[in-house]
Scaffold this active site. Sequence first.
Site, PDB file in Angstrom:
ATOM      1  N   GLU A 187       0.700  -1.047  -0.500  1.00 15.41           N
ATOM      2  CA  GLU A 187      -0.014  -0.230   0.578  1.00 15.41           C
ATOM      3  C   GLU A 187       0.599   1.231   0.424  1.00 15.41           C
ATOM      4  OE1 GLU A 187      -2.611  -0.832  -1.008  1.00 15.41           O
ATOM      5  OE2 GLU A 187      -2.801  -2.735  -0.372  1.00 15.41           O
ATOM      6  N   GLU A 203      -1.674  -2.642 -10.164  1.00 16.01           N
ATOM      7  CA  GLU A 203      -1.735  -3.766  -9.325  1.00 16.01           C
ATOM      8  C   GLU A 203      -0.038  -5.170  -9.256  1.00 16.01           C
ATOM      9  OE1 GLU A 203      -2.682  -2.921  -6.195  1.00 16.01           O
ATOM     10  OE2 GLU A 203      -4.453  -2.666  -6.032  1.00 16.01           O
TER      11      GLU A 203
HETATM   12  N1  BES Z   1      -6.261  -1.444  -4.420  1.00  9.97           N
HETATM   13  C1  BES Z   1      -5.949  -2.382  -3.383  1.00  9.97           C
HETATM   14  C2  BES Z   1      -7.107  -2.671  -2.651  1.00  9.97           C
HETATM   15  C3  BES Z   1      -8.756  -2.842  -2.982  1.00  9.97           C
HETATM   16  C4  BES Z   1      -8.916  -3.650  -3.949  1.00  9.97           C
HETATM   17  C5  BES Z   1      -9.559  -2.071  -3.062  1.00  9.97           C
HETATM   18  C6  BES Z   1     -10.370  -4.103  -4.695  1.00  9.97           C
HETATM   19  C7  BES Z   1     -10.489  -2.466  -3.397  1.00  9.97           C
HETATM   20  C8  BES Z   1     -11.846  -2.962  -4.698  1.00  9.97           C
HETATM   21  C9  BES Z   1      -5.202  -2.393  -2.944  1.00  9.97           C
HETATM   22  O1  BES Z   1      -3.757  -2.173  -2.901  1.00  9.97           O
HETATM   23  C10 BES Z   1      -4.825  -4.410  -2.830  1.00  9.97           C
HETATM   24  O2  BES Z   1      -4.520  -4.153  -3.370  1.00  9.97           O
HETATM   25  N2  BES Z   1      -4.740  -4.802  -1.823  1.00  9.97           N
HETATM   26  C11 BES Z   1      -4.575  -6.511  -1.296  1.00  9.97           C
HETATM   27  C12 BES Z   1      -3.198  -6.495  -0.966  1.00  9.97           C
HETATM   28  C13 BES Z   1      -2.217  -7.016  -1.739  1.00  9.97           C
HETATM   29  C14 BES Z   1      -0.651  -6.600  -0.528  1.00  9.97           C
HETATM   30  C15 BES Z   1      -1.602  -7.335  -3.129  1.00  9.97           C
HETATM   31  C16 BES Z   1      -5.932  -6.971  -1.279  1.00  9.97           C
HETATM   32  O3  BES Z   1      -6.509  -6.103  -0.757  1.00  9.97           O
HETATM   33  O4  BES Z   1      -6.205  -8.759  -1.180  1.00  9.97           O
HETATM   34 ZN    ZN Z   2      -3.032  -3.054  -4.545  1.00 11.24          ZN
END
Ligand code: BES
Ligand code: ZN
Length: 872
Positions: A301, A323
């Site tokens: 993050e 991502e």
């Molecule tokens: N931007 C995402 C969070 C997100 C994803 C919000 C889908 C709303 C809908 C965040 O940066 C993310 O990718 N989080 C991952 C964890 C990461 C370490 C891969 C998650 O929440 O699983």
């Molecule tokens: Zn992410």
Amino acid sequence: MLKRRQDYQPPAFLVISVFITIDIKDDATDVTTKLAVRRNPDAAADTPLWLDGQNIELTRLAIDSVELPIGQDMPDGVDVSDHGLSVAGLADEAVVEVQSRCYPQDNTALEGLYLSGGMYCTQCEPEGFRRIGYFPDRPDVMSVFTVRIEASTAFPQILSNGNLIETGAVGADRHFAVWHDPHPKPSYLFAIVVGDLDCVTSPYVTASGRAVDLKIYVEKGNAELTAHAMDSLIRSMRWDEQEYGLEYDLDLFQIVAVSHFNMGAMENKGLNIFNSKFVLADTATATDDDLHRVESIVAHEYFHNWTGNRVTCRDWFQLTLKEGLTVFRDQCFSADMHDAGVQRANDVALLRAAQFPEDRGPTAHPIRPETYKEINNFYTATVYEKGAEVIRMLAGFLGKDGFRKGMDLYFARHDGHAVTCDDFLAAMADANNVNLDGFQGWYQQAGTPQLRVRRHAGDDVSQLLLSLSQQIPDTAAQTPRNALPISLRLAFLDQQGKIVPTRLATDAAAQDEHVILLTEEHLEQRIYAPQAANLTPSILRNFSAPVVVDDDLSPDERRHIMRYDTDLFNRWDSAQTLVSDEILAIAADPQAAVNSDRIAALADGVSHILDDPNCLDYFKAAIVTLPAISVLESRMKPADPVALFNARLAFEAALAQQLHGHYQAALDPKKSAQLADTAGGRALLNRLLALAVAAGDAQADERAMAHVLDSNMTVSQGALAAVNNRPTVVRESVLSAFHDRWQDNALVLEKWFSFESMSCISGRIERLQELMQHPAFDPKNPNKLRVVLGAFMSGNPVRFYAEDGSGFEFIAGCLIDIDKRNPQLAARMALPLTRIGAYSEQRQQQMRTVLKTVQAAAQSNDLSEVIDKALV
Ligand code: BES
Ligand code: ZN
């Protein structure tokens, strides 16, 4: 409605700045968005202004300070529907003010503004802002946000993005705060938090001397559990400065932990919001794996501040732009913090267990999808994990310096903008003066390529002919099937296990390792070395491309690589293949005796590694960790998860018999205390205890009872893992000891829930129903649903895939129920049920029948989209 990548249109208006007021009261929240808009010269003239708005009530509208009637008397050119507001005939510059009302206390979808554990918080990515207020809720509209929030003084903290510029009282029992974020951003990065929280602060000074306040906010009483997250944050910030020259760009960086959260965490500008399970952790309450996960999510993050926030996505089809790249960055960070080889093995294990099945199932899609109904359904292992593999291949191809040059150019060109994956590739290509057009294919095509490697004799013993070919599978996505650029890292071992320098052409330099870029369907590659014909190839070292390898190595050669290769990943991978071969043999013919000769040979190789003082304990543990059922399924047709699960247990018991000396030694309290001193040692200790239990060793029971009460959570959870699927007499005592010890700690008790529901012994449907009545279970909390139902589907194949279809029926009923409250979660949790294709006719029939019931009852786009794909 189906959205297509090709249909992209730029927004008719840009929002230069926005002033938001949020007035939080117990029964309702009133929101005004006041937008300074300007017609976008890149868009078709005369297009109306479009403001998204969903599940909110329009209460006021003013244009350039002129109040307009709403409802029946709405003026010509203004239209409201249940998904937004359109305003035609605006001047090229205008100020549009819209007021609306929402009800966070009733919001169970956990998108937009909602209440969690007594605090107000938001989740806007990807399309949640429209549930808070009217706005062009798309990532290519980037604006400067100022927000004034007013709430009861019962909520002392009022947080948002950027800098706090004003606070004050409103009457006796209300107060307000005004926040200003100087960096233009899309609405999906907006966030607020309003609550009564504890806060932990740490100072940080960036490489260039900017002082930053780091703050972590948690529910009252949890401040002690934030040290690891804070430390991880500081190390992430330092790493990004050192590796990429990227510094933080505000005076304040805040993290808030909330208990109700659909995902892991969210990178809102200057105000990251985390699922509390990825913040609150110490060695007493979290395992070493949990602590690693906290570290990598905090890093992920934080890294988004540049890869995602400063440079963001033009549209949601480009999601992997931020991502995939950010997962690659967090993987590299974790590799630098720990052991790179073990990290790689873990990342590939996840790719194979989660992404490969997706790529061969009904929801297969390229890392940059072409169409979607609900974008929430595309936060997938493909976009994330395969996306990261594609970036890794590019980085490998360009080299460390070349990749860095490409990143520098990417930021120089696109800082403050919303861009596409093509823009990223162009920056990489231009910075290095190379043509990367071939890599486009990885963005366009679904499916895991198969790389076939065959050896043929050359003209004499000093030559080896490698015949390489790639095959792109047919997938549900029906994307093109052209040959892709595949990086193949390759080395050769002699009979003593030494790496032998080889040449790719008679006049080329001899090298220990080669990187071949296979761009065509087929390639004949000659290898030259004095004894080339007698060397063992080490193929796809460090997993240099996200492909399935089909090679002609013998079991002897695999054991040779497992023992001697200098590439840790390939040592681990050879062990995985050998283990899979045995498990598959048992699954194919459970009646036949376990082949003890082959298992003895394998165990001999494993023994060598376990005895080797030069091998890390972490690596030793990985060597005796068995492949996931979803990985084994890919090699069995039709796949029988129940047979595989039982074969896996039988194999583990047989292997354990052969490793008697090793687990015996670890059962000795002195030796086990010594192992328990380090994270790697604990991983190994846990695996050895599991082997001891598998072998039926009576002493192991005693140790499991002792370990479950250990003060270290890794050791304690290791006891649960060891006994959970074994009919040992202590199984129930171990589980209940854990339960009784942690019954007042909701977060730790999640571990107990998942072990209960994953157990092939206790995890029956009736038991799941009991668990869902447990006082610590909360049907509105996604974590709780995941540890009971999610764990059941992925970790309890014996019951989920039960012959009579009862597992499917039970889950279907739960999904229909969850969909009414939280569609995003329901769709995500439905995925295992949609993976039909690989199973027997009978199972497919059962799955289809329950899917039809779910389809008929599904209320959301989210759930319908994934079910419809499974039923075509
Ligand atoms: N931007 C995402 C969070 C997100 C994803 C919000 C889908 C709303 C809908 C965040 O940066 C993310 O990718 N989080 C991952 C964890 C990461 C370490 C891969 C998650 O929440 O699983
Ligand atoms: Zn992410």
